[in-house]
Motif scaffolding. Structure first.
Motif, PDB file in Angstrom:
ATOM      1  N   ASN A  54      66.968  53.132  49.793  1.00 14.88           N
ATOM      2  CA  ASN A  54      65.870  52.411  48.971  1.00 14.88           C
ATOM      3  C   ASN A  54      64.631  52.842  49.376  1.00 14.88           C
ATOM      4  OD1 ASN A  54      67.198  51.034  46.987  1.00 14.88           O
ATOM      5  ND2 ASN A  54      67.862  49.384  48.773  1.00 14.88           N
ATOM      6  N   ARG A  55      64.516  53.953  50.245  1.00 15.56           N
ATOM      7  CA  ARG A  55      63.311  54.663  50.530  1.00 15.56           C
ATOM      8  C   ARG A  55      62.952  55.716  49.373  1.00 15.56           C
ATOM      9  NH1 ARG A  55      61.605  54.199  56.040  1.00 15.56           N
ATOM     10  NH2 ARG A  55      60.983  56.471  56.190  1.00 15.56           N
ATOM     11  N   ALA A  56      61.808  56.082  49.408  1.00  9.44           N
ATOM     12  CA  ALA A  56      61.516  56.803  48.194  1.00  9.44           C
ATOM     13  C   ALA A  56      62.360  58.181  48.048  1.00  9.44           C
ATOM     14  CB  ALA A  56      59.933  57.113  48.262  1.00  9.44           C
ATOM     15  N   LEU A  57      62.335  58.958  49.172  1.00 13.92           N
ATOM     16  CA  LEU A  57      63.110  60.131  49.378  1.00 13.92           C
ATOM     17  C   LEU A  57      64.628  60.232  49.890  1.00 13.92           C
ATOM     18  CD1 LEU A  57      60.310  62.562  50.834  1.00 13.92           C
ATOM     19  CD2 LEU A  57      60.976  61.954  48.561  1.00 13.92           C
ATOM     20  N   GLY A  58      65.066  58.857  50.078  1.00 11.04           N
ATOM     21  CA  GLY A  58      66.128  58.479  50.772  1.00 11.04           C
ATOM     22  C   GLY A  58      66.318  59.438  52.260  1.00 11.04           C
ATOM     23  N   ASP A  59      65.464  59.276  52.901  1.00 13.87           N
ATOM     24  CA  ASP A  59      65.607  59.896  54.251  1.00 13.87           C
ATOM     25  C   ASP A  59      66.107  59.348  55.134  1.00 13.87           C
ATOM     26  OD1 ASP A  59      62.957  58.609  53.524  1.00 13.87           O
ATOM     27  OD2 ASP A  59      62.325  59.362  55.349  1.00 13.87           O
ATOM     28  N   ARG A  60      67.001  59.788  55.894  1.00 14.20           N
ATOM     29  CA  ARG A  60      67.421  59.112  57.155  1.00 14.20           C
ATOM     30  C   ARG A  60      66.418  58.883  58.163  1.00 14.20           C
ATOM     31  NH1 ARG A  60      73.377  59.605  57.352  1.00 14.20           N
ATOM     32  NH2 ARG A  60      74.156  60.269  55.364  1.00 14.20           N
ATOM     33  N   GLY A  84      61.152  53.057  36.590  1.00 19.13           N
ATOM     34  CA  GLY A  84      61.116  52.014  37.641  1.00 19.13           C
ATOM     35  C   GLY A  84      60.965  52.499  39.001  1.00 19.13           C
ATOM     36  N   ARG A  85      61.662  53.509  39.325  1.00 20.15           N
ATOM     37  CA  ARG A  85      61.478  54.013  40.761  1.00 20.15           C
ATOM     38  C   ARG A  85      60.322  54.609  40.948  1.00 20.15           C
ATOM     39  NH1 ARG A  85      65.323  53.047  44.830  1.00 20.15           N
ATOM     40  NH2 ARG A  85      65.089  54.994  45.462  1.00 20.15           N
ATOM     41  N   ARG A  86      59.783  55.339  39.863  1.00 20.10           N
ATOM     42  CA  ARG A  86      58.507  55.939  39.932  1.00 20.10           C
ATOM     43  C   ARG A  86      57.258  55.112  40.382  1.00 20.10           C
ATOM     44  NH1 ARG A  86      59.400  60.884  35.481  1.00 20.10           N
ATOM     45  NH2 ARG A  86      60.451  62.263  37.087  1.00 20.10           N
ATOM     46  N   GLN A  87      57.484  53.852  39.500  1.00 18.20           N
ATOM     47  CA  GLN A  87      56.476  52.952  39.365  1.00 18.20           C
ATOM     48  C   GLN A  87      56.415  52.136  40.787  1.00 18.20           C
ATOM     49  OE1 GLN A  87      56.659  50.607  36.013  1.00 18.20           O
ATOM     50  NE2 GLN A  87      56.045  52.192  34.591  1.00 18.20           N
ATOM     51  N   GLU A  88      57.641  51.804  41.446  1.00 17.93           N
ATOM     52  CA  GLU A  88      58.027  51.281  42.535  1.00 17.93           C
ATOM     53  C   GLU A  88      57.043  51.724  43.723  1.00 17.93           C
ATOM     54  OE1 GLU A  88      61.404  50.033  45.628  1.00 17.93           O
ATOM     55  OE2 GLU A  88      62.023  50.546  43.664  1.00 17.93           O
ATOM     56  N   PHE A  89      57.311  53.258  43.902  1.00 14.39           N
ATOM     57  CA  PHE A  89      57.189  53.933  44.969  1.00 14.39           C
ATOM     58  C   PHE A  89      55.308  54.408  44.748  1.00 14.39           C
ATOM     59  CE2 PHE A  89      61.522  54.133  45.671  1.00 14.39           C
ATOM     60  CZ  PHE A  89      61.586  53.563  46.843  1.00 14.39           C
ATOM     61  N   ALA A  90      54.894  54.530  43.522  1.00 16.24           N
ATOM     62  CA  ALA A  90      53.529  54.950  43.433  1.00 16.24           C
ATOM     63  C   ALA A  90      52.796  54.007  44.198  1.00 16.24           C
ATOM     64  CB  ALA A  90      53.307  54.825  41.896  1.00 16.24           C
ATOM     65  N   SER A  91      53.215  52.579  44.102  1.00 12.83           N
ATOM     66  CA  SER A  91      52.381  51.524  44.725  1.00 12.83           C
ATOM     67  C   SER A  91      52.085  51.830  46.239  1.00 12.83           C
ATOM     68  CB  SER A  91      52.940  50.043  44.295  1.00 12.83           C
ATOM     69  OG  SER A  91      54.254  49.998  45.065  1.00 12.83           O
ATOM     70  N   HIS A  92      53.131  52.672  46.717  1.00 13.41           N
ATOM     71  CA  HIS A  92      53.149  52.800  48.288  1.00 13.41           C
ATOM     72  C   HIS A  92      52.570  54.433  48.476  1.00 13.41           C
ATOM     73  CE1 HIS A  92      55.521  49.304  49.031  1.00 13.41           C
ATOM     74  NE2 HIS A  92      56.241  49.601  48.479  1.00 13.41           N
ATOM     75  N   GLY A  93      51.850  54.984  47.381  1.00 13.13           N
ATOM     76  CA  GLY A  93      51.103  56.289  47.637  1.00 13.13           C
ATOM     77  C   GLY A  93      51.884  57.399  47.419  1.00 13.13           C
ATOM     78  N   ALA A 143      53.505  60.488  44.934  1.00  9.18           N
ATOM     79  CA  ALA A 143      53.066  60.848  43.585  1.00  9.18           C
ATOM     80  C   ALA A 143      54.501  60.790  42.812  1.00  9.18           C
ATOM     81  CB  ALA A 143      52.903  62.452  43.827  1.00  9.18           C
ATOM     82  N   ALA A 144      54.591  60.676  41.396  1.00 10.77           N
ATOM     83  CA  ALA A 144      55.608  60.406  40.715  1.00 10.77           C
ATOM     84  C   ALA A 144      56.643  61.641  40.913  1.00 10.77           C
ATOM     85  CB  ALA A 144      55.392  60.267  39.298  1.00 10.77           C
ATOM     86  N   ASP A 145      56.036  62.840  41.039  1.00  9.53           N
ATOM     87  CA  ASP A 145      57.047  64.318  41.191  1.00  9.53           C
ATOM     88  C   ASP A 145      57.766  64.290  42.275  1.00  9.53           C
ATOM     89  OD1 ASP A 145      56.264  64.602  38.402  1.00  9.53           O
ATOM     90  OD2 ASP A 145      54.565  65.988  39.275  1.00  9.53           O
ATOM     91  N   ASP A 146      57.189  63.412  43.271  1.00 13.21           N
ATOM     92  CA  ASP A 146      57.905  63.599  44.584  1.00 13.21           C
ATOM     93  C   ASP A 146      59.177  62.692  44.753  1.00 13.21           C
ATOM     94  OD1 ASP A 146      56.003  65.394  45.572  1.00 13.21           O
ATOM     95  OD2 ASP A 146      54.712  63.821  46.324  1.00 13.21           O
ATOM     96  N   VAL A 147      59.352  61.597  43.860  1.00 13.37           N
ATOM     97  CA  VAL A 147      60.471  60.759  43.733  1.00 13.37           C
ATOM     98  C   VAL A 147      61.507  61.373  43.085  1.00 13.37           C
ATOM     99  CG1 VAL A 147      61.082  58.382  43.416  1.00 13.37           C
ATOM    100  CG2 VAL A 147      58.600  58.764  43.871  1.00 13.37           C
TER     101      VAL A 147
END
Length: 597
Positions: free
Chosen positions: A395-401, A457-466, A468-472
């Motif tokens: 549930n992190r933007a990039l799914g990073d460990r 939904g994913r893009r909007q959720e993480f846009a609020s945390h700064g 960019a849509a293309d990074d998600v």
């Protein structure tokens, strides 16, 4: 052949559709209908209610053509089990206190099947795992997904191999001494292939949830809906030989009846355990931070044998990464929850008392939250602790460990603290070798409107945390799932083998040392120095000594009492009259001849 039955209390006519033929079903008491096919072979069938389109059985055991296709009969008793002597995890002592390993079948291997997963079970045995926790297998729309949008709780997702493959998998686990915990979702159903409302009052608008109307557990018609849930849980234990169930988000099981469904499930599970002669366990994911969840039903509790402990994770994560956004804020201290708190003070509290929010203010929730755990009465084994899990990574933007953010030494510190804690530890797949692959959120919905909604939904959720849509990552892009598949050869390469060896040594040490295998919370204490950056977790005669700073330092501990260094991450620590000398981001586990705490 056994009758095919369905509950449809408000129907005037129900037909069983087999190919082009429509067979009228016989009405039975309490809203049930039945039809008995000729012969003893498999039958592919749908149900038509009041002349409507054919839809799958709400209790489908097998959906070979997906969640919109016909149900297929499946004889759960036909499989030739080899686990006749199986007494449960850890030679019948049960799963709690053992080591869990959470995995997602679709990314555990490149094929993403139950059969391909069997090839890596020996790795888990060698690591020291006791219980394999499998993320949901219930049938869902599309081929790939996490499984929390399942719509057929009785069916094993066909892309994983179907119901027979799950029996084969469980049998293979038991043959290796591994228990199996299955993740089940009863708080909601997904949007694709959800035909339950065709049959009866499975949902209620009296209790809204983040996913829409709640499952009807306390309204008109709820008796059979509750039975649908209870029968599903018991069948995994009975017909698939599963050892434990992890119940997703039980705080969303809204039940104002005279007896909560979790308590009812607990009692029925206990009765089945006696009949089967092996321990059966229920593990809740609960956001309530209330020990009533693991309080026996006889004492007015929900009767779960354990629950996930997110507060332990949050405290470890904040201490190691320094992240303070969102729900992590309270775990850094200095908020309304704990104005004079600090990250190490919060970590010390969760390692000894489980919950940070135990009645104190939760700034994220905007209200006082939780209740304290009685350290003298409740075993720490009733709480699962982890450094990572599918939610906290995926549930992190990039799914990073977490390994993308912290050093190997910092991960070693986190691992030592939770694997040697009084809790039941759980490893997330690949964590043990510091896997470089992410675990991203992915779906494969065929409905374009839904695919677009999930993507936006994913893009909007993480846009609020700064972000960019293309990074998600696009959940619908097959490459998102592909990037999340574990790279198994990696675990045997430099930079990864050291972490794998360290996890193996930690688990072995936990097993060998009685003080570490104990769940006695009252025997666990923590000392720390926020300014110097060190922390020591005392577990009886064994002490986990951590240097969280980047520079070498001496952690005070009476060296005259140290009997042996049991395991260490970096160089063998120097022990003298001043304490334990550790490099930066280093940890050592030592045993004393008497308590140095």
């Amino acid at each position: 052949m056994a009758p095919i039955r369905v509950w449809a209390p408000n129907a005037r006519v129900v037909e069983c559709v087999v190919g082009a033929a429509r067979h009228p079903m016989e009405q039975e008491p309490a809203g049930w209908w039945s039809w008995t096919p000729d012969g003893d072979g498999r039958v592919d069938y749908l149900f038509s209610v009041d002349g409507g389109d054919g839809v799958p059985d709400p209790r489908s055991a097998w959906l070979p053509r997906g969640v919109h296709g016909p149900s297929r009969t499946f004889d759960t008793q036909a499989f030739d089990w080899t686990d006749h002597d199986w007494r449960g995890p850890r030679d019948g002592r049960g799963a709690l206190g053992g080591v869990f390993y959470e995995l997602h079948l679709g990314t555990f291997t490149r094929p993403g099947t139950l059969v391909s997963a069997i090839a890596h079970l020996d790795h888990l045995v060698d690591l020291g795992v006791d219980v394999v926790e499998v993320m949901p297998v219930a049938a869902f729309g599309g081929i790939h997904g996490w499984g929390y949008d399942g719509v057929q709780p009785y069916a094993v997702h066909q892309a994983y191999g179907g119901p027979l493959a799950f029996q084969v998998f469980v049998d293979a686990c038991h043959a290796r001494g591994l228990g199996v915990c299955l993740d089940v979702v009863y708080n909601h159903l997904g949007p694709v292939g959800n035909y339950l409302s065709t049959f009866g009052p499975y949902f209620t608008t009296q209790h809204p949830t983040p996913w829409g109307p709640a499952v009807n557990l306390d309204g008109p018609g709820s008796e059979e809906v509750r039975r649908w849930v209870l029968d599903n849980a018991l069948r995994w234990f009975r017909d698939f030989h599963v050892d434990a169930l992890r119940l997703d988000a039980v705080h969303a099981l809204h039940d104002h009846s005279g007896r909560h469904i979790l308590a009812e499930l607990s009692d029925e599970t206990a009765d089945l355990s006696v009949r089967l002669g092996r321990p059966l366990e229920l593990i809740a994911e609960s956001d309530l931070n209330d020990p009533v969840m693991v309080t026996p039903t006889a004492e007015g509790g929900r009767g779960m044998t354990a629950q996930w402990a997110d507060d332990v994770h949050h405290a470890l994560h904040v201490t190691l990464t320094g992240e303070r956004q969102g729900y992590y804020a309270d775990f850094a201290g200095g908020t309304e929850a704990w104005p004079d708190g600090t990250p190490l003070r919060v970590l010390a509290k969760t390692l000894t008392e489980v919950f940070l929010h135990d009645g104190r203010m939760s700034t994220f929730r905007g209200a006082p939250w939780g209740a304290p755990v009685d350290r003298r009465e409740v075993s720490g084994h009733r709480f699962l602790a982890y450094l990572q899990n599918h939610d906290q990574v995926g549930n992190r933007a990039l799914g990073d460990r977490i390994s993308e953010t912290i050093s190997p030494g910092q991960q070693a510190i986190g691992a030592a603290l939770y694997l040697l804690s009084p809790f039941t530890p759980m490893i997330f797949m690949g964590e043990e070798w510091r896997a470089s692959t992410p675990f991203q959120f992915f779906t494969s919905f065929d409905d374009q409107w839904l695919a677009d909604a999930v993507r936006q939904g994913r893009r909007q959720e993480f846009a609020s945390h700064g972000w960019a849509a293309d990074d998600v990552p696009d959940p619908q892009d097959p490459a998102t799932r592909g990037a999340s598949v574990l790279n198994w050869p990696e675990c045997n390469t430099p930079g990864h083998t050291a972490m794998l060896d360290f996890y193996r040594e930690l688990i072995g040490t936990r097993r060998r040392e009685p003080d570490l295998s104990s769940g006695d919370l009252s025997a666990t204490t923590v000392e720390f120095d926020e300014d110097d950056g060190w922390l020591v977790m005392h577990r009886g005669l064994v002490h986990v000594v951590c240097n969280l700073g980047q520079r070498a330092r001496t952690v005070p501990l009476d060296a005259g009492l140290i009997d042996k260094v049991l395991v260490s991450w970096g160089r063998a620590p120097i022990v003298d009259e001043h304490g334990v000398h550790l490099d930066g981001h280093d940890v050592a586990v030592v045993r004393c001849v008497r308590d140095a705490g």
